[in-house]
Motif scaffolding. Structure first.
Motif, short mmCIF file in Angstrom:
data_model
loop_
_atom_site.label_atom_id
_atom_site.label_comp_id
_atom_site.label_asym_id
_atom_site.label_seq_id
_atom_site.Cartn_x
_atom_site.Cartn_y
_atom_site.Cartn_z
N PHE A 135 0.81 -1.21 0.00
CA PHE A 135 0.00 0.00 0.00
C PHE A 135 0.85 1.27 0.00
N TYR A 136 2.18 1.13 0.02
CA TYR A 136 3.08 2.28 0.11
C TYR A 136 4.14 2.21 -0.99
N HIS A 137 4.73 3.36 -1.29
CA HIS A 137 5.90 3.38 -2.16
C HIS A 137 7.04 2.71 -1.41
N TRP A 138 7.87 1.95 -2.12
CA TRP A 138 8.89 1.15 -1.44
C TRP A 138 9.89 2.01 -0.66
N ILE A 139 10.16 3.22 -1.17
CA ILE A 139 11.08 4.10 -0.45
C ILE A 139 10.46 4.51 0.90
N ASP A 140 9.17 4.81 0.88
CA ASP A 140 8.50 5.21 2.11
C ASP A 140 8.53 4.09 3.14
N THR A 141 8.35 2.85 2.70
CA THR A 141 8.37 1.74 3.66
C THR A 141 9.74 1.64 4.33
N LYS A 142 10.81 1.89 3.59
CA LYS A 142 12.16 1.85 4.17
C LYS A 142 12.34 2.96 5.19
N ILE A 143 11.88 4.16 4.85
CA ILE A 143 12.01 5.30 5.77
C ILE A 143 11.20 5.06 7.04
N TYR A 144 9.94 4.62 6.88
CA TYR A 144 9.08 4.39 8.03
C TYR A 144 9.64 3.28 8.92
N ALA A 145 10.18 2.22 8.30
CA ALA A 145 10.74 1.11 9.08
C ALA A 145 11.95 1.57 9.89
N ARG A 146 12.80 2.40 9.27
CA ARG A 146 13.98 2.92 9.98
C ARG A 146 13.55 3.77 11.17
N LYS A 147 12.56 4.63 10.97
CA LYS A 147 12.07 5.48 12.06
C LYS A 147 11.46 4.64 13.18
N PHE A 148 10.77 3.56 12.81
CA PHE A 148 10.15 2.69 13.81
C PHE A 148 11.20 2.07 14.72
N HIS A 149 12.25 1.51 14.13
CA HIS A 149 13.28 0.85 14.94
C HIS A 149 14.08 1.88 15.75
N GLN A 150 14.28 3.07 15.19
CA GLN A 150 14.95 4.13 15.94
C GLN A 150 14.11 4.55 17.14
N THR A 151 12.82 4.65 16.96
CA THR A 151 11.91 5.03 18.04
C THR A 151 11.93 4.00 19.16
N LEU A 152 12.00 2.72 18.81
CA LEU A 152 12.07 1.68 19.83
C LEU A 152 13.30 1.85 20.72
N ARG A 153 14.39 2.33 20.14
CA ARG A 153 15.61 2.53 20.93
C ARG A 153 15.50 3.73 21.88
N GLU A 154 14.66 4.69 21.54
CA GLU A 154 14.52 5.89 22.37
C GLU A 154 13.39 5.78 23.40
N ALA A 155 12.48 4.85 23.20
CA ALA A 155 11.27 4.80 24.03
C ALA A 155 11.50 4.09 25.36
N ASP A 156 10.91 4.66 26.41
CA ASP A 156 10.84 3.97 27.71
C ASP A 156 9.56 3.15 27.81
N ARG A 157 8.50 3.69 27.21
CA ARG A 157 7.23 2.96 27.18
C ARG A 157 6.54 3.24 25.85
N ILE A 158 5.62 2.33 25.48
CA ILE A 158 4.85 2.48 24.24
C ILE A 158 3.37 2.36 24.55
N ILE A 159 2.60 3.24 23.95
CA ILE A 159 1.14 3.12 23.95
C ILE A 159 0.73 2.59 22.58
N ALA A 160 0.07 1.44 22.55
CA ALA A 160 -0.50 0.91 21.31
C ALA A 160 -2.00 1.20 21.34
N ILE A 161 -2.57 1.65 20.22
CA ILE A 161 -3.97 2.06 20.27
C ILE A 161 -4.94 0.90 20.08
N SER A 162 -4.42 -0.32 19.93
CA SER A 162 -5.27 -1.51 19.87
C SER A 162 -4.43 -2.73 20.17
N GLU A 163 -5.09 -3.82 20.51
CA GLU A 163 -4.38 -5.09 20.71
C GLU A 163 -3.73 -5.54 19.41
#
Length: 371
Positions: A126-154
């Motif tokens: 559903f995304y341009h392949w470049i966008d998926t790479k950028i979003y994935a990198r930001k996701f893993h970077q965010t996990l390294r910075e986060a102390d806690r995560i709120i997920a909006i659904s199970e």
């Protein structure tokens, strides 16, 4: 506490992530008047959106100290903001849209992030392949910075655990906050005005959301062929190239007089559009939550949605759910929903009370206290 927020979406997005942030901030400010809530945005964004944040002594916007030219805006939000947070004595930084700035943890600032969905990993088509790479990198970077995560659904929590490396005991599900303005009945005079303004049909099903491939609105069009001729479909949302595919099908099947596309419907008109529909259809293939379902139930509509993601969590057991490729099933479900409308809506309204403002705000405040 002095709590900071990534407010880019608050001032820039009319729906979705923007609505989540604005609703949450307004509720938090009332719930905890002794705390300071600082909204960090790369620019002032849209006046109409920024003004939806209710003015209170404990809420303020903060912008970059340097001239916000485009490149610097992106740098400031992703990294440069950290020095400003230190200078401002921030205790907790909350990334409202799935991102945290680089260097937050090293600066000794507690970080919490709300992750709405990981559709770019679950359904990259559903995304341009470049966008998926950028979003994935930001996701893993965010996990390294986060102390806690709120997920909006199970559903979103399961995806975080599947695609990321983060302790399950530091992820809490807090359903997306939702206001109650759609539960307020519009006057008959105003509804008639809205009906004439948008030339709404006498009887119609309603879809609200970006009209894109993932939202799968074509399924609702296909279901029309098996529904009474006097029942139309109104689609409200930003159009994409997907509309061309829909228009081709509509023309081939002679449904032009039964399908109406609307975009740019202002917030003050939208509740009246909801309240004149007979049922709400939301056949999206994948969502992080599904706020339009909540809005529909508040508006007194029975809901037919798709299986396969988190929509059952949003709507509860008294909405109806069909496979995202089952047009016949959707048509049957729509007829059933309209027939049993009163009972289904009453039970669904009871279910969605868990999503309304103050309860969600209290849960988020507990997360801050834990940090």
């Amino acid at each position: 506490m002095r709590i900071a927020f990534d407010a880019k979406r608050i001032v820039a997005n009319g729906t979705g992530l923007g609505s989540y942030g604005r609703t949450l901030i307004n509720a938090l400010a009332v719930e905890r008047p002794t705390d300071q809530f600082l909204l960090y945005a790369p620019d002032q964004g849209r006046d109409d959106l920024r003004c939806q944040i209710i003015e209170r002594p404990n809420v303020s916007f903060v912008y970059p100290s340097r001239r916000p030219f485009p490149f610097y805006k992106n740098y400031w939000r992703s990294k440069g903001i950290v020095k400003q947070l230190q200078h401002d004595g921030i205790d907790v930084f909350h990334g409202l849209s799935g991102e945290l700035p680089i260097g937050l943890k090293a600066a000794g600032i507690r970080g919490i992030v709300t992750i709405h969905d990981l559709i770019f990993l679950r359904h990259p088509a559903f995304y341009h392949w470049i966008d998926t790479k950028i979003y994935a990198r930001k996701f893993h970077q965010t996990l390294r910075e986060a102390d806690r995560i709120i997920a909006i659904s199970e559903c979103t929590k399961r995806d975080i655990l599947y695609y990321g490396d983060f302790p399950a005991d530091r992820i809490d599900v807090i359903y997306q906050s939702c206001g109650t303005r759609f539960a307020e009945k519009a006057s008959e005079t105003f509804k008639q005005k809205v009906k004439e303004k948008y030339q709404l049909p006498e009887r119609f099903l309603l879809f609200v959301g970006t009209i894109e491939v993932r939202k799968n609105a074509l399924l609702a069009v296909k279901a029309l062929r098996q529904l009474p001729d006097d029942l139309s479909l109104v689609l409200v949302g930003r159009p994409t190239d997907y509309v061309k595919t829909m228009l081709s099908y509509i023309k081939q099947n002679g449904l032009q007089h039964r399908v109406c596309f609307l975009h740019g419907v202002p917030n003050e008109d939208l509740p009246s559009v909801y309240q004149q529909a007979e049922a709400f259809v939301y056949p999206s293939r994948y969502e992080g939550f599904g706020i339009p379902i909540i809005e529909a139930i508040q508006s007194g509509l029975p809901v037919v949605a798709a299986t396969g993601s988190c929509l059952e969590e949003a709507g509860g057991p008294d909405c109806l759910y069909v496979h995202p490729d089952d047009a016949e099933g959707m048509a049957k479900a729509v007829l059933s929903a309209i027939k049993d409308r009163k009972e289904r809506v009453e039970r669904s309204r009871e279910y969605i009370r868990r999503f309304e403002n103050q309860n969600v705000a209290q849960q988020v405040l507990k997360e801050y206290s834990r940090l």
